[in-house]
Design a protein around this motif. Structure first.
Motif, PDB file in Angstrom:
ATOM      1  N   SER B  57      -5.571   7.002 -12.045  1.00  0.00           N
ATOM      2  CA  SER B  57      -6.285   6.059 -11.174  1.00  0.00           C
ATOM      3  C   SER B  57      -5.401   4.879 -10.811  1.00  0.00           C
ATOM      4  CB  SER B  57      -7.557   5.548 -11.860  1.00  0.00           C
ATOM      5  OG  SER B  57      -8.446   6.602 -12.086  1.00  0.00           O
ATOM      6  N   ASP B 169     -10.131   9.899  -5.930  1.00  0.00           N
ATOM      7  CA  ASP B 169     -10.052   9.726  -7.381  1.00  0.00           C
ATOM      8  C   ASP B 169     -11.167  10.506  -8.077  1.00  0.00           C
ATOM      9  OD1 ASP B 169      -9.546   8.969  -9.926  1.00  0.00           O
ATOM     10  OD2 ASP B 169      -9.630   6.807  -9.569  1.00  0.00           O
ATOM     11  N   GLU B 170     -10.860  11.675  -8.569  1.00  0.00           N
ATOM     12  CA  GLU B 170     -11.822  12.563  -9.223  1.00  0.00           C
ATOM     13  C   GLU B 170     -13.144  12.604  -8.462  1.00  0.00           C
ATOM     14  OE1 GLU B 170     -11.741  12.906 -13.318  1.00  0.00           O
ATOM     15  OE2 GLU B 170     -10.066  11.558 -13.664  1.00  0.00           O
TER      16      GLU B 170
END
Ligand SMILES: Nc1ncnc2c1ncn2[C@@H]1O[C@H](COP(=O)(O)OP(=O)(O)O)[C@@H](O)[C@H]1O
Ligand SMILES: [Mg+2]
Lengths: 265, 269
Positions: B57, B169-170
């Motif tokens: 991240s 991000d995910e």
């Protein structure tokens, strides 16, 4: 067809009312009515003297003689409450913004506010009457003092709890600092503000009535005080009734306002 | 083949040079990323894969411009990144739609900030809404949508601004397995169309192999690029491909590589 028949059993109709929009005011009205009926019956059954607990019928019987005076003083209390409330709204929002946005204000002003809030405001009324004399001013100030704390705290919490991701989204879409506040910070704070307004208006109301019983020559608080000292208990109760009605109306007004402005929760 | 691809998309080259980041907490320095070096070609689908806490991240936030590096720099199309900008669309795991705005209003945010007229906003947004099957829900509020729908809206909110790079991000980590698979295919569908450069962060090996042109496997303590692996599975990809021998071999290879790092980060607590 079968469906409508089934819906018409008494239980189902009650369930419908429970979940319907009308239920929110019809059901409390019914309980209020039942309370008054029970009250009336209890007073008659046990022959409770009027100067201790008057029956609702005896209270209402005061209206021809005292109704006008009670209404006039209720108006005074309403104006006092609203003035204090508006001042609380203005200063509460301002302080809330400072505490929510500035770390310095959070560390300096916030502890002071908490300390101040622990003082029972009734204790200040005699002082206020020394400073401002007997009349409406101490009542307005007391209403203000009681109402501004919940507003300031809630606005501060609202601003401080904005999710950074939401702000990041706006920034990454090219928003300026002001746009981030306008599109994220402000709407995020609205539910907190409106929740606090319901509390604050009740507090302002309490504040003005308390001050009226100590340092005033008008308003519902004053009516209750003078009626009690004349042992006119039914009149005192009529004034109490007026207070209850006003309180419910004010609270409902802010509840409706909240539903309109904060529709997404 | 390669030439054709380069011609198709001319923007979206990401270059990361000697990038390091440290956070300071209670006077102690915590080195999170060290000497990251990588280049992502225009139109490439790059996946950052690594155990949780390795700094994925943080790396993505650096490209987005949300945080600043301690050393090194990031460029997008030769322009050094100093702050966030609409040329880099960002998609968070938690959707981050504004709860008080409808799907349509959420998606038009970037266009509105850029000052596009109402008719052109409507045309663009409605086109994207149709593409991801959200047109019916254009006037719904986020709380009325499923997680998958919210994430589709959040992807479109980024894409409608035609970014050169899409940073994710995910994005599917909070979705159930069924929805996740559908979202992966949908994302590939859109990407085949737009050929926007994508940097996709995930800790899910299967997801990374299924989506990516190239995997960057990250190691821990401090975060670094441990291995780079091109994925040469043919496109367009379908979910059956995950059952092929080629896919399973890749999976095993990546698994071994990640396993070591996961053990290391577990030992460190
Ligand atoms: N703002 C920050 N301040 C201090 N430490 C941070 C901050 N952001 C991340 N970290 C630390 O950096 C490390 C990597 O975090 P992160 O990039 O979120 O990892 P990942 O996304 O791979 O799970 C973690 O150990 C985390 O504690
Ligand atoms: Mg992460």
């Amino acid at each position: 067809m079968v469906l409508t028949e089934e819906l018409n059993t008494p239980q189902d109709r009650f369930g419908n009312l429970l979940n319907s929009k009308h239920g929110t005011y019809i059901l409390p009205l019914i309980t209020t009515l039942l309370l008054f009926i029970g009250w009336e019956l209890a007073v008659r059954l046990f022959s409770i003297p009027e100067f201790i607990l008057p029956a609702p019928s005896a209270i209402l019987a005061e209206i021809p003689q005292w109704g006008g005076a009670v209404a006039k003083n209720a108006w005074t209390t309403l104006v006092t409450t609203l003035l204090g409330f508006l001042a609380a709204l203005a200063l509460g929002v301002l302080l809330g913004f400072m505490i929510g946005y500035s770390k310095l204000a959070n560390l300096t002003i916030y502890p002071l506010l908490i300390g101040f809030n622990t003082i029972p405001k009734v204790a200040l009324v005699p002082l206020l009457s020394i400073w401002f004399g007997i009349g409406a001013v101490p009542a307005v100030i007391t209403a203000f003092l009681l109402a501004f704390f919940p507003i300031a705290v809630n606005v501060a919490i609202g601003l401080a709890t904005v999710e950074t991701e939401m702000q990041d989204v706006l920034v990454s879409l090219g928003a300026s600092r002001f746009e981030v506040f306008q599109k994220v910070g402000l709407p995020h704070t609205m539910p907190y503000l409106f929740a606090s307004l319901k509390v604050a208006i009740s507090q302002a109301f309490i504040g003005s009535v308390i001050a009226e019983t100590v340092a005033s020559n008008g308003g519902i608080g004053y009516v209750i005080l003078s009626a009690s000292s004349n042992f006119n208990v039914p009149l005192a109760f009529l004034a109490l009734l007026a207070l209850a009605v006003m309180g419910v109306i004010l609270y409902s007004f802010f509840m409706v306002l909240e539903k309109r402005f904060v529709h997404w929760i | 083949m390669l030439m054709q691809q380069v011609e198709q998309s001319v923007k979206g080259a990401v270059q990361i040079e000697g990038l390091s980041v440290s956070f300071h907490r209670q006077g102690r320095e915590n080195r999170v990323l060290e000497e990251i070096q990588l280049g992502i070609r225009p139109g490439e689908f790059a996946c950052l894969l690594g155990p949780s806490g390795c700094g994925k991240s943080t790396l993505l936030n650096l490209v987005a411009g949300f945080i600043k590096p301690t050393a090194g720099y990031v460029t997008v199309d030769q322009q050094p990144i100093t702050r966030p900008g609409a040329d880099r669309g960002f998609v968070f795991q938690q959707y981050s739609l504004l709860p008080w705005k409808t799907t349509f209003q959420n998606i038009e945010l970037g266009l509105k900030i850029r000052g596009l007229s109402k008719p052109s906003r409507r045309e663009l947004v409605d086109d994207y809404l149709n593409r991801v099957g959200l047109y019916k829900h254009r006037n719904s509020y986020p709380y009325q949508l499923s997680g998958g729908m919210q994430q589709r809206a959040s992807i479109v909110r980024a894409l409608v601004n035609s970014p050169s790079v899409l940073l994710m991000d995910e994005p599917f980590a909070a979705l159930d397995a069924q929805t996740r698979h559908m979202m992966q295919e949908l994302l590939l569908d859109i990407w085949e169309d737009l050929k926007t450069t994508v940097i996709f962060v995930t800790h899910d090996i299967e997801e990374a192999i299924f989506l990516g042109d190239r995997l960057y496997i990250m190691g821990v303590q401090p975060g670094h690029i441990k291995a780079e692996l091109p994925i040469r599975l043919s496109r367009p990809r379908h979910f059956d491909d995950t059952l092929s021998t080629e896919f399973i071999n890749l999976h095993r290879q990546v698994f071994e590589c990640i396993r070591e790092e996961t053990l290391k980060s577990m030992e460190a607590g």
